[in-house]
Enzyme design. Structure first.
Site: not given
Length: 162
Positions: A95, A118, A126-127, A153
């Protein structure tokens, strides 16, 4: 103004509800219950493309999305969401990283709030935003989904219980 329509897509994390129009995708949400409304027949091209691209993402075939977005929010929220779009697949930012990119290191909480608002999960990633200590915090779809997406990912990060 184009009429907002709904599509649904199965995923390993549950059903995704996709809202949009000819102008683009306005929302991608995880559903914990079966959809209340039926999918719209004859979907606009952006929704058809979105459903296909999300399926490719979950199959491991897609790392970026190429669907038009129709994001609605405050100027600050849209600036945060734009920065989220530039976090590469398999990477994370804090953040504070986002606040610094906005030029205001004191905006960490505001960044967290904008991240939490979001409307387009996965596509506006946003993850990929985590706490400064590496903790998984704040994900509207549930921390277990955030953990799964990051592992998918290639960036496994475990949620910590406080």
């Amino acid at each position: 103004m184009s009429e907002l329509v709904l599509a649904y897509s199965e995923s390993p994390l549950g059903v995704l509800e996709i809202a949009g129009s000819d102008a683009g995708i306005r929302a991608v949400r995880f559903l914990d219950e079966p959809p209340l409304a039926p999918a719209t027949p004859n979907l606009p091209a952006p929704l058809v493309s979105c459903v296909q691209q999300l399926a490719e993402y979950f199959q491991g075939l897609r790392h970026t999305f190429e669907v038009p977005l129709d994001l609605r929010g405050t100027e600050f929220q849209r600036r945060v969401w734009e920065l989220l779009l530039h976090i590469p697949f398999g990477e994370t930012r804090t953040y504070l990283d986002i606040a610094l990119a906005l030029g205001d290191p004191k905006a960490v909480r505001a960044v967290g709030a904008a991240n939490g608002q979001n409307p387009v999960s996965i596509i506006v990633p946003c993850h990929r935003v985590i706490g400064g200590d590496g903790a998984l915090i704040g994900y509207g779809g549930g921390l277990w989904r955030k953990e799964w997406l990051l592992a998918h990912e290639g960036r496994p990060v475990q949620a910590r219980l406080f």
